[in-house]
Design a protein around this motif. Structure first.
Motif, PDB file in Angstrom:
ATOM      1  N   PRO A  22       0.826  -1.207   0.000  1.00  0.00           N
ATOM      2  CA  PRO A  22       0.000   0.000   0.000  1.00  0.00           C
ATOM      3  C   PRO A  22       0.861   1.258   0.000  1.00  0.00           C
ATOM      4  N   PRO A  23       0.326   2.388  -0.490  1.00  0.00           N
ATOM      5  CA  PRO A  23       1.108   3.626  -0.518  1.00  0.00           C
ATOM      6  C   PRO A  23       1.389   4.127   0.891  1.00  0.00           C
ATOM      7  N   PRO A  24       2.436   4.965   1.030  1.00  0.00           N
ATOM      8  CA  PRO A  24       2.754   5.502   2.356  1.00  0.00           C
ATOM      9  C   PRO A  24       1.623   6.383   2.877  1.00  0.00           C
ATOM     10  N   LEU A  25       1.546   6.492   4.157  1.00  0.00           N
ATOM     11  CA  LEU A  25       0.570   7.348   4.820  1.00  0.00           C
ATOM     12  C   LEU A  25       1.323   8.550   5.366  1.00  0.00           C
ATOM     13  N   LEU A  26       0.853   9.767   5.059  1.00  0.00           N
ATOM     14  CA  LEU A  26       1.517  10.955   5.587  1.00  0.00           C
ATOM     15  C   LEU A  26       1.029  11.221   6.996  1.00  0.00           C
ATOM     16  N   GLU A  27       1.964  11.325   7.918  1.00  0.00           N
ATOM     17  CA  GLU A  27       1.594  11.622   9.295  1.00  0.00           C
ATOM     18  C   GLU A  27       2.157  12.985   9.681  1.00  0.00           C
ATOM     19  N   PRO A  28       1.322  13.834  10.307  1.00  0.00           N
ATOM     20  CA  PRO A  28       1.772  15.167  10.701  1.00  0.00           C
ATOM     21  C   PRO A  28       2.835  15.103  11.796  1.00  0.00           C
TER      22      PRO A  28
ATOM     23  N   PHE B 117       3.149  17.589  13.754  1.00  0.00           N
ATOM     24  CA  PHE B 117       2.568  18.639  14.586  1.00  0.00           C
ATOM     25  C   PHE B 117       1.197  18.128  15.006  1.00  0.00           C
ATOM     26  N   PRO B 118       0.579  18.698  16.020  1.00  0.00           N
ATOM     27  CA  PRO B 118      -0.762  18.248  16.402  1.00  0.00           C
ATOM     28  C   PRO B 118      -1.720  18.470  15.223  1.00  0.00           C
ATOM     29  N   PRO B 119      -2.390  17.419  14.718  1.00  0.00           N
ATOM     30  CA  PRO B 119      -3.202  17.541  13.511  1.00  0.00           C
ATOM     31  C   PRO B 119      -4.487  18.355  13.672  1.00  0.00           C
ATOM     32  N   GLN B 120      -4.851  18.703  14.892  1.00  0.00           N
ATOM     33  CA  GLN B 120      -6.055  19.496  15.109  1.00  0.00           C
ATOM     34  C   GLN B 120      -5.757  20.698  15.995  1.00  0.00           C
ATOM     35  N   PRO B 121      -4.970  21.657  15.484  1.00  0.00           N
ATOM     36  CA  PRO B 121      -4.654  22.826  16.312  1.00  0.00           C
ATOM     37  C   PRO B 121      -5.908  23.587  16.744  1.00  0.00           C
ATOM     38  N   GLY B 122      -6.974  23.496  15.967  1.00  0.00           N
ATOM     39  CA  GLY B 122      -8.214  24.195  16.304  1.00  0.00           C
ATOM     40  C   GLY B 122      -8.885  23.676  17.559  1.00  0.00           C
ATOM     41  N   ALA B 123      -8.504  22.485  17.995  1.00  0.00           N
ATOM     42  CA  ALA B 123      -9.090  21.915  19.212  1.00  0.00           C
ATOM     43  C   ALA B 123      -8.299  22.303  20.463  1.00  0.00           C
ATOM     44  N   SER B 124      -7.186  23.000  20.284  1.00  0.00           N
ATOM     45  CA  SER B 124      -6.361  23.341  21.442  1.00  0.00           C
ATOM     46  C   SER B 124      -6.879  24.608  22.128  1.00  0.00           C
ATOM     47  N   PRO B 125      -6.625  24.732  23.437  1.00  0.00           N
ATOM     48  CA  PRO B 125      -7.075  25.924  24.168  1.00  0.00           C
ATOM     49  C   PRO B 125      -6.453  27.194  23.586  1.00  0.00           C
TER      50      PRO B 125
ATOM     51  N   VAL C  79      -5.924  19.042   9.823  1.00  0.00           N
ATOM     52  CA  VAL C  79      -5.540  18.346   8.595  1.00  0.00           C
ATOM     53  C   VAL C  79      -5.816  16.858   8.761  1.00  0.00           C
ATOM     54  N   ARG C  80      -6.011  16.202   7.603  1.00  0.00           N
ATOM     55  CA  ARG C  80      -6.238  14.751   7.595  1.00  0.00           C
ATOM     56  C   ARG C  80      -5.786  14.215   6.236  1.00  0.00           C
ATOM     57  N   ALA C  81      -4.920  13.217   6.238  1.00  0.00           N
ATOM     58  CA  ALA C  81      -4.498  12.560   4.997  1.00  0.00           C
ATOM     59  C   ALA C  81      -5.535  11.515   4.630  1.00  0.00           C
ATOM     60  N   ASP C  82      -5.916  11.505   3.354  1.00  0.00           N
ATOM     61  CA  ASP C  82      -6.815  10.458   2.872  1.00  0.00           C
ATOM     62  C   ASP C  82      -6.367  10.069   1.464  1.00  0.00           C
ATOM     63  N   PRO C  83      -7.003   9.089   0.831  1.00  0.00           N
ATOM     64  CA  PRO C  83      -6.525   8.638  -0.483  1.00  0.00           C
ATOM     65  C   PRO C  83      -6.481   9.747  -1.546  1.00  0.00           C
ATOM     66  N   ALA C  84      -7.302  10.773  -1.440  1.00  0.00           N
ATOM     67  CA  ALA C  84      -7.315  11.855  -2.429  1.00  0.00           C
ATOM     68  C   ALA C  84      -6.176  12.851  -2.209  1.00  0.00           C
ATOM     69  N   GLY C  85      -5.599  12.889  -1.031  1.00  0.00           N
ATOM     70  CA  GLY C  85      -4.547  13.840  -0.714  1.00  0.00           C
ATOM     71  C   GLY C  85      -4.630  14.303   0.722  1.00  0.00           C
TER      72      GLY C  85
ATOM     73  N   ILE D 133     -16.807  36.112  14.151  1.00  0.00           N
ATOM     74  CA  ILE D 133     -15.678  36.958  13.742  1.00  0.00           C
ATOM     75  C   ILE D 133     -14.681  36.234  12.837  1.00  0.00           C
ATOM     76  N   THR D 134     -14.899  34.952  12.582  1.00  0.00           N
ATOM     77  CA  THR D 134     -13.977  34.205  11.721  1.00  0.00           C
ATOM     78  C   THR D 134     -14.737  33.524  10.590  1.00  0.00           C
ATOM     79  N   ASP D 135     -13.991  33.147   9.566  1.00  0.00           N
ATOM     80  CA  ASP D 135     -14.504  32.332   8.465  1.00  0.00           C
ATOM     81  C   ASP D 135     -13.643  31.089   8.357  1.00  0.00           C
ATOM     82  N   ARG D 136     -14.224  30.038   7.760  1.00  0.00           N
ATOM     83  CA  ARG D 136     -13.498  28.773   7.589  1.00  0.00           C
ATOM     84  C   ARG D 136     -13.312  28.522   6.084  1.00  0.00           C
ATOM     85  N   PHE D 137     -12.114  28.098   5.726  1.00  0.00           N
ATOM     86  CA  PHE D 137     -11.796  27.719   4.359  1.00  0.00           C
ATOM     87  C   PHE D 137     -11.240  26.302   4.371  1.00  0.00           C
ATOM     88  N   ALA D 138     -11.574  25.511   3.344  1.00  0.00           N
ATOM     89  CA  ALA D 138     -11.096  24.129   3.255  1.00  0.00           C
ATOM     90  C   ALA D 138     -10.163  23.998   2.051  1.00  0.00           C
TER      91      ALA D 138
END
Length: 149
Positions: A1-7, A9-17, A33-39, A83-88
């Motif tokens: 199987p192809p390699p899996l990219l692992e961060p 850094f903490p993959p969910q900085p938005g969940a931190s205090p 961030v999240r690695a999946d088969p599409a990228g 006061i914020t917007d989200r972009f994907a």
């Protein structure tokens, strides 16, 4: 199987205090961030300074010998903070990628803001996927009935 990219850094900085305060202070922050088969998929939060804004992710697969940029798309509805917007974003990756490095760029009202993980960039490394472990060998007759005469 192809390699899996692992961060690396903490993959969910938005969940931190204090995440919302960091967005207010720096204007742009990686949320997850999240690695999946599409990228590599991810989300970015930006301070809503003006209606027109451009968010993109600049990335490299070869240590900045070359780089590419992928646009991030606005994700309605806006976060509840008002006061914020989200972009994907989605960074398309090949099957053999072993490293990825990126930073987020936010252009608004004639200014440009970056989130480069406090100067270290966001880095991911390839980790070979481990195939599922096979159980102990099974005796082909183990499910057979034993008959006594």
């Amino acid at each position: 199987p192809p390699p899996l990219l692992e961060p690396l850094f903490p993959p969910q900085p938005g969940a931190s205090p204090g995440f919302a305060e960091r967005v207010r202070q720096h204007k742009v922050r990686l949320e997850w961030v999240r690695a999946d088969p599409a990228g590599l998929r991810g989300a970015v939060r930006v301070l809503n300074i003006a209606y027109e804004k451009v968010v993109s992710v600049r990335y490299t697969l070869n240590g900045w010998a070359s780089c590419a940029e992928a646009a991030a798309a606005y994700q309605p509805p806006a976060p509840a903070d008002g006061i914020t917007d989200r972009f994907a974003f989605l960074l398309p990756l090949g099957a053999a990628e072993t490293a990825l490095e990126f930073a987020v760029r936010y252009r608004v009202a004639g200014a440009e803001y970056w989130d480069n993980n406090e100067g270290k960039n966001y880095r991911l490394r390839g980790r070979q996927r481990v195939p599922p472990a096979a159980g102990p060998p099974q005796d082909p007759d183990s499910s057979a009935w034993i008959h006594f005469i």
